[in-house]
Design an enzyme around this catalytic site. Structure first.
Site, mmCIF file in Angstrom:
data_model
loop_
_atom_site.group_PDB
_atom_site.id
_atom_site.type_symbol
_atom_site.label_atom_id
_atom_site.label_comp_id
_atom_site.label_asym_id
_atom_site.label_seq_id
_atom_site.Cartn_x
_atom_site.Cartn_y
_atom_site.Cartn_z
ATOM 1 N N GLU A 88 46.771 28.452 36.063
ATOM 2 C CA GLU A 88 47.587 29.176 35.090
ATOM 3 C C GLU A 88 48.621 30.077 35.749
ATOM 4 O O GLU A 88 48.501 30.428 36.920
ATOM 5 C CB GLU A 88 46.681 30.004 34.172
ATOM 6 N N CYS A 112 34.658 38.227 43.621
ATOM 7 C CA CYS A 112 34.698 39.594 43.082
ATOM 8 C C CYS A 112 33.943 39.609 41.747
ATOM 9 O O CYS A 112 34.173 38.748 40.892
ATOM 10 C CB CYS A 112 36.137 40.061 42.887
#
Ligand code: SAH
Length: 339
Positions: A88, A112
C-alpha cells in the site's frame, strides 16, 4: 529486469554496452517519467531496432492498482504485485505540497509490537520498479506532481537498502521524477550499520529514526530490534551521521498509553537528545483492532510536548491523516487479506 528499476547511470551503461550513445538513456527517461508513456512504441526518437532490443531486455510492467480509499486530504492506494502479494501507499495533501508514503517490502521482519505491518513476516523485498511505480500510479490518479516522498509504508527500508537507494536515485533524477532530495525521507527502526552506510550515500536525503522509547527497557518491550542494536548504539550512529552529513535528523515517537508517555519519559527523552541536531515528531498512535495498545490521551501528549519544549528540544506533533480510512501502516493490506 524491469525498465522502471534502472537508474540513469545503469541505463547509460546499458546503451553503451549495446553500442548506442549514452545520451539515449536521458531520452528514454524523459519518455518514462515526463511523458509517462504506456508502451515502448510511443517512443519516437529512438530507432526501431533499439526499441526492439529494449523490449527484449526489459519488462515494462508496473504494480497494479486495486483500490483507492479517499478522504478529504488523504488517499490510500492498495496495489497488487505480479506474485499476487499486496502493498500500500498513502497520499497526503499538505499546505506545502503532496506527499506520498511508499512501502519497501512485502511484510516486515522487525516485529514492532504496535505495528500492523509487523504482524506479517517479510515475504520478500520490493524490487526497485515496484517502489518507483507506486509513485507513477499515484501521480496518474492525482493528475498532478508528487512533491514529497517518505519511505514509511510497509517494510524496513534499511532491510532492503540497495533497492531503496536506487529508488531514490531514480525519483530524484532531473530526468526522472525530479523529487528534490531534501523532500525525500527514509525512516528506520534503527538498523545501526545501515545508518553509517546511509551517511555516505551522496544524496541530501533526510533520515528519520523510529525511536518510540528513551530507554532500552521500554524499547526492548515494543521493538525487538533494540535487542540487536541498543539505544546507545543507535544514538552514536545518529551522531556520527549528523557529523558527516550536517543534516538534522527526525526522531519519531509514537505516544502509547501508559507505555512511553509519562512525564518521566519526556524528561529521559530530553536528556537523551540534548545537544543533538534533531527534532522530535510526536505521533498520536493510530489504534488498530488487532493490537491492544491504546493511544495516549491528548492532555498527556500536550504535557509531553511541553516538557520537551521546556528542555529546548525541537518538537512537533504530527498532524493526523487517514485514521478513518485505515491508513496506519499495514492496515489496508490486513483488511484485504483478512490476516
Ligand atoms: N520500518 C520503518 C518504516 C516503516 S514504519 C520504521 O520503523 O521507521 C513508519 C512509522 O510508522 C514508524 O515510525 C512506525 O513505528 C510507525 N507506526 C507503525 N504503526 C503505527 C500506528 N499504528 N500508528 C502510528 N504510527 C505507527
Amino acid at each position: 529486469m524491469n525498465i522502471y528499476g534502472k537508474t540513469l547511470e545503469e541505463l547509460e551503461d546499458y546503451f553503451v554496452s549495446i553500442n548506442e550513445k549514452k545520451f539515449k538513456a536521458k531520452q528514454l527517461y524523459k519518455w518514462l517519467y515526463e511523458k509517462k508513456i504506456n508502451n515502448y512504441d510511443e517512443i519516437t526518437d529512438i530507432k526501431k531496432e533499439v526499441i526492439n532490443k529494449l523490449k527484449e531486455d526489459f519488462l515494462f510492467n508496473k504494480v497494479s492498482l486495486v483500490t483507492v480509499e479517499r478522504d478529504k486530504d488523504v488517499c490510500k492506494y492498495l496495489f497488487k504485485l505480479s506474485d499476487n502479494e499486496y502493498i500500500e501507499a498513502v497520499l497526503m495533501m499538505h499546505d506545502y505540497g503532496r506527499s506520498i508514503c511508499v512501502s519497501s517490502q512485502v511484510g516486515c521482519n522487525m516485529g514492532c509490537k504496535f505495528c500492523e505491518s509487523g504482524r506479517r513476516k517479510k515475504v520478500r523485498n520490493l524490487e526497485v520498479y515496484e517502489i518507483v511505480t507506486q509513485l507513477l500510479l499515484v501521480e496518474e490518479d492525482l493528475k498532478d506532481k508528487i512533491t514529497h516522498v517518505v519511505v514509511m509504508g510497509i517494510g524496513e527500508p534499511f532491510d532492503n537498502y540497495d533497492n531503496v537507494m536506487n529508488f531514490i536515485k531514480i525519483i530524484n533524477s532531473p530526468y526522472g521524477l525530479k523529487i528534490g532530495s531534501r523532500h525525500i525521507t527514509v525512516s528506520t527502526c534503527g538498523i545501526v550499520p545501515k545508518i553509517y552506510e546511509f551517511a555516505t550515500f551522496p544524496y541530501q536525503v533526510n533520515l528519520a529514526i523510529s525511536l518510540h522509547g528513551a530507554t532500552d527497557e521500554i524499547r526492548n518491550k515494543i521493538m525487538p530490534i533494540n535487542k540487536v542494536y541498543k539505544l546507545e548504539d543507535v544514538i552514536t550512529a545518529v551522531k556520527s551521521y549528523i557529523k558527516k552529513t550536517n543534516r538534522r535528523v527526525t526522531f519519531e515517537y509514537i505516544m502509547l498509553d501508559n507505555v512511553n508517555d509519562s512525564e518521566l519519559d519526556a524528561e529521559s527523552l530530553s536528556k537523551l537528545l540534548k545537544g543533538i541536531n534533531c527534532y522530535v515528531n510526536i505521533i498520536p498512535y493510530n489504534e488498530t483492532e488487532n493490537i491492544s495498545f491504546k493511544r495516549s490521551e491528548m492532555f498527556k501528549i500536550m504535557k509531553f510536548y511541553d516538557i520537551l519544549k521546556k528542555n529546548n528540544i525541537n518538537v512537533t506533533i504530527r498532524r493526523e491523516f487517514g485514521s478513518k480510512i485505515s491508513a496506519a501502516c499495514g492496515q489496508l493490506r490486513s483488511k484485504k487479506e483478512e490476516l
